[in-house]
Design a protein around this motif. Structure first.
Motif, PDB file in Angstrom:
ATOM      1  N   ILE A 151      -6.086   6.731   4.353  1.00 21.66           N
ATOM      2  CA  ILE A 151      -6.075   7.749   3.292  1.00 21.66           C
ATOM      3  C   ILE A 151      -4.949   7.444   2.297  1.00 21.66           C
ATOM      4  CG2 ILE A 151      -5.797  10.221   2.788  1.00 21.66           C
ATOM      5  CD1 ILE A 151      -8.340   9.706   4.333  1.00 21.66           C
ATOM      6  N   LEU A 152      -3.774   7.087   2.846  1.00 19.26           N
ATOM      7  CA  LEU A 152      -2.616   6.844   1.974  1.00 19.26           C
ATOM      8  C   LEU A 152      -2.760   5.555   1.173  1.00 19.26           C
ATOM      9  CD1 LEU A 152       0.208   7.979   4.427  1.00 19.26           C
ATOM     10  CD2 LEU A 152      -0.589   9.182   2.399  1.00 19.26           C
ATOM     11  N   ALA A 153      -3.693   4.676   1.599  1.00 19.05           N
ATOM     12  CA  ALA A 153      -3.950   3.462   0.816  1.00 19.05           C
ATOM     13  C   ALA A 153      -4.739   3.790  -0.452  1.00 19.05           C
ATOM     14  CB  ALA A 153      -4.722   2.458   1.660  1.00 19.05           C
ATOM     15  N   ARG A 154      -5.273   5.015  -0.498  1.00 18.94           N
ATOM     16  CA  ARG A 154      -5.943   5.515  -1.712  1.00 18.94           C
ATOM     17  C   ARG A 154      -4.879   6.078  -2.644  1.00 18.94           C
ATOM     18  NH1 ARG A 154     -10.484   2.907  -1.615  1.00 18.94           N
ATOM     19  NH2 ARG A 154     -11.798   3.303   0.185  1.00 18.94           N
ATOM     20  N   PRO A 155      -5.256   6.444  -3.870  1.00 19.85           N
ATOM     21  CA  PRO A 155      -4.228   7.033  -4.761  1.00 19.85           C
ATOM     22  C   PRO A 155      -3.853   8.451  -4.309  1.00 19.85           C
ATOM     23  CG  PRO A 155      -6.232   6.458  -5.977  1.00 19.85           C
ATOM     24  CD  PRO A 155      -6.523   6.231  -4.554  1.00 19.85           C
ATOM     25  N   VAL A 156      -3.325   8.550  -3.119  1.00 19.18           N
ATOM     26  CA  VAL A 156      -2.953   9.833  -2.529  1.00 19.18           C
ATOM     27  C   VAL A 156      -1.481   9.751  -2.124  1.00 19.18           C
ATOM     28  CG1 VAL A 156      -3.342  11.404  -0.575  1.00 19.18           C
ATOM     29  CG2 VAL A 156      -5.281  10.255  -1.647  1.00 19.18           C
ATOM     30  N   ARG A 180      -2.334   2.596  -6.699  1.00 15.06           N
ATOM     31  CA  ARG A 180      -3.400   2.234  -5.751  1.00 15.06           C
ATOM     32  C   ARG A 180      -4.799   2.604  -6.260  1.00 15.06           C
ATOM     33  NH1 ARG A 180       0.876   4.080  -2.815  1.00 15.06           N
ATOM     34  NH2 ARG A 180       0.026   6.128  -2.303  1.00 15.06           N
ATOM     35  N   LEU A 237       0.816  -1.216   0.000  1.00 11.50           N
ATOM     36  CA  LEU A 237       0.000   0.000   0.000  1.00 11.50           C
ATOM     37  C   LEU A 237       0.850   1.267   0.000  1.00 11.50           C
ATOM     38  CD1 LEU A 237      -2.568  -1.289   2.597  1.00 11.50           C
ATOM     39  CD2 LEU A 237      -3.079  -0.728   0.222  1.00 11.50           C
ATOM     40  N   ALA A 286       1.605   6.683  -6.382  1.00  8.86           N
ATOM     41  CA  ALA A 286       0.249   6.729  -5.813  1.00  8.86           C
ATOM     42  C   ALA A 286      -0.771   6.141  -6.783  1.00  8.86           C
ATOM     43  CB  ALA A 286      -0.111   8.166  -5.455  1.00  8.86           C
TER      44      ALA A 286
END
Lengths: 239, 270
Positions: free
Chosen positions: B92-97, A75, A52, A72
């Motif tokens: 949040i960081l597991a999202r494309p962020v 993900r 992740l 990023a």
């Protein structure tokens, strides 16, 4: 079958304990429900965190659908349900869902329907206003609901059944089945071997940061044996 | 950009609901209402609150800016360190962020709250001026705009300290020290940049003032040595070249922010 996740000679070592992952090679086939097994400290959660982008590997490569995890963009289409989910204490379940919906790029016109559908499925449609007043089970259900937002192509579940009652566990299993039916890849990191045996079609056993065995459930568990026996035999043979 | 704004708006929403911000607004209203009451309804108050000084000035340069400094620290000390430590950031960081988007979004959330508070202060100060018939101080909005800028710089430094150190109190303390250090260092900068000897004593005095425990300075304070003479030296030096000071302030912020981003990118989360 193409690989949803591909790890090559992956190394992530924690300076203090020396634990972590020490040269892991692993492939998760696309469209499978993949169980990640190992005793405490085996490196399962470290692997998930590397996947992740939460931890930066020391060396080696790790890709999701062909994209390196340090981007990023890798993900996009990944849903994650952590072992100990935490949300903003002062937000409501609906607000949490809306934030995640925006972050994954669900169009504004579809956010209402997408979030309310998931909240209803998680029995949180009438949840109290502040997440900080939720029980552990409610927080877990909210975590699962946000993980499933936007029907992710890959769902990563880290100990999803911990702290859940039998009804909650069944709900998790149903969600895994639903995800598999629509062709998503599910990575299930769990200590509960019975849950893994029930839900997964592929399994990898990790010990001390290295891969001990991987394969389909029938390849790994011969007839007349169960997953627990195979798992314990493998680990004891290494000790 | 959408991710940053989403994270910022969520942070503002959370800050708005925290008791601390409500408490701050309440205290402010009590102070301002008390001052208005004193100036309008009692003879004693009327004599104390000279109309020439103006209630707006009292409200803008008195206790309220000190409270806004505390509020700025409070909204930024937990900005990144806590979500990293308790796992909220992981979701949040597991999202494309990207990590920098998360940190910037949280910082913008704090800045939004600070700007909102300063706007409220400016409106209150202007309102008080209208009530006590001394008129609206033309500088009041400019004063609070500058305060909002300074407090945003403070919030940025405290936010980035909270990224590097997990402990919010240490982040608040060290962040404030770094922020305060900008003043003596900017005075030294003026000395070096302008080569102006008149800047030397002020730079030394300002630096000494910041690093000397206030207890040791109390005899000076009572004797009046810390009074207008010192202020005029310091002010003279610091106002020597406002553009140079602004340049220094921005460069200083850029260095702190860039270093923190680079370290945060390498920091493990979750």
């Amino acid at each position: 079958m193409s690989a949803a996740v591909e790890a090559r000679d992956l190394v992530k070592t924690y300076r203090k304990s020396g634990r972590g992952i020490h040269g892991l090679d692993l492939e998760v086939p696309e469209g499978t429900v993949f169980g990640l097994l190992g005793p405490n400290g085996a490196g399962k959660t470290t692997f998930v965190k590397c996947l992740l982008g939460l931890l930066a590997p020391n060396t080696g490569s790790l890709e999701i659908f062909g994209s390196p995890v340090n981007r990023a963009g890798a993900r996009v289409g990944v849903g994650f349900v952590p072992e100990s989910p935490r949300f903003g204490d002062y937000l409501s379940a609906e607000e949490v869902m809306r934030i995640h919906a925006r972050l994954i790029g669900i169009p504004s016109s579809e956010i209402n329907s997408a979030t309310s559908e998931r909240l209803e499925a998680a029995d949180l449609a009438d949840a109290p206003k502040r997440v900080k007043s939720y029980s552990k089970g409610m927080v877990r259900r909210l975590a699962l609901a946000q993980g499933l937002l936007g029907d992710p192509r890959m769902l990563i579940l880290d100990e999803p059944a911990a702290d859940l009652d039998p009804i909650g566990r069944r709900a998790v299993r149903n969600q895994i089945v639903e995800a598999r039916e629509r062709g998503a890849t599910v990575i299930l990191n769990s200590h509960l071997l019975s849950e893994v045996e029930r839900s997964c079609d592929h399994v990898a056993i990790i010990h001390k940061g290295r891969l001990l065995a991987t394969g389909t459930m029938p390849e790994l568990v011969p007839e007349g044996k169960d997953l627990e026996t195979v798992f314990v035999d493998l680990i004891e043979a290494q000790s | 950009m959408k991710a940053i704004l989403t994270i910022a708006s969520a942070a503002i929403l959370e800050h708005r609901r925290r008791k601390l911000i409500g408490f701050f607004v309440l205290i402010t209203l009590v102070i301002v209402a008390g001052l208005v009451y004193l100036s309008l309804d009692t003879d004693l108050g009327a004599s104390l609150m000279n109309a020439a000084v103006g209630m707006a000035t009292i409200a803008s340069v008195g206790l309220l800016p000190a409270l806004t400094v505390l509020a700025a620290i409070a909204v930024s000390m937990n900005n990144v360190g806590r979500p990293f430590a308790d796992g909220e950031a992981a979701l949040i960081l597991a999202r494309p962020v990207a990590r920098w988007q998360f940190i910037l979004g949280r910082l913008l959330g704090s800045v939004g709250v600070i700007v909102g508070l300063c706007a409220l202060m400016a409106l209150l100060a202007a309102g008080v001026g209208l009530i006590d018939r001394s008129g609206v101080d033309p500088d009041v909005f400019g004063h609070w705009a500058v305060t909002a800028f300074n407090l945003s710089l403070l919030a940025a430094i405290v936010t980035f300290m909270s990224t590097l150190l997990g402990n919010p109190l240490i982040a608040a303390f060290s962040g404030y020290l770094l922020y305060a250090a900008a003043t003596p260092v900017s005075a030294l900068y003026l000395l070096v940049a302008n080569g102006n000897i008149s800047g030397a004593p002020s730079a030394v005095i300002t630096a000494a003032w910041f690093i000397t425990p206030k207890k040791l300075l109390s005899p000076l304070r009572h004797s009046g040595a810390e009074g207008p003479e010192m202020s005029s030296i310091v002010d003279g030096a610091l106002q020597m070249d406002n553009w140079a000071r602004l340049g220094w302030g921005l460069a200083y912020t850029a260095v702190v922010v860039t270093a923190s981003f680079l370290i945060a990118e390498r920091k493990d989360a979750g």
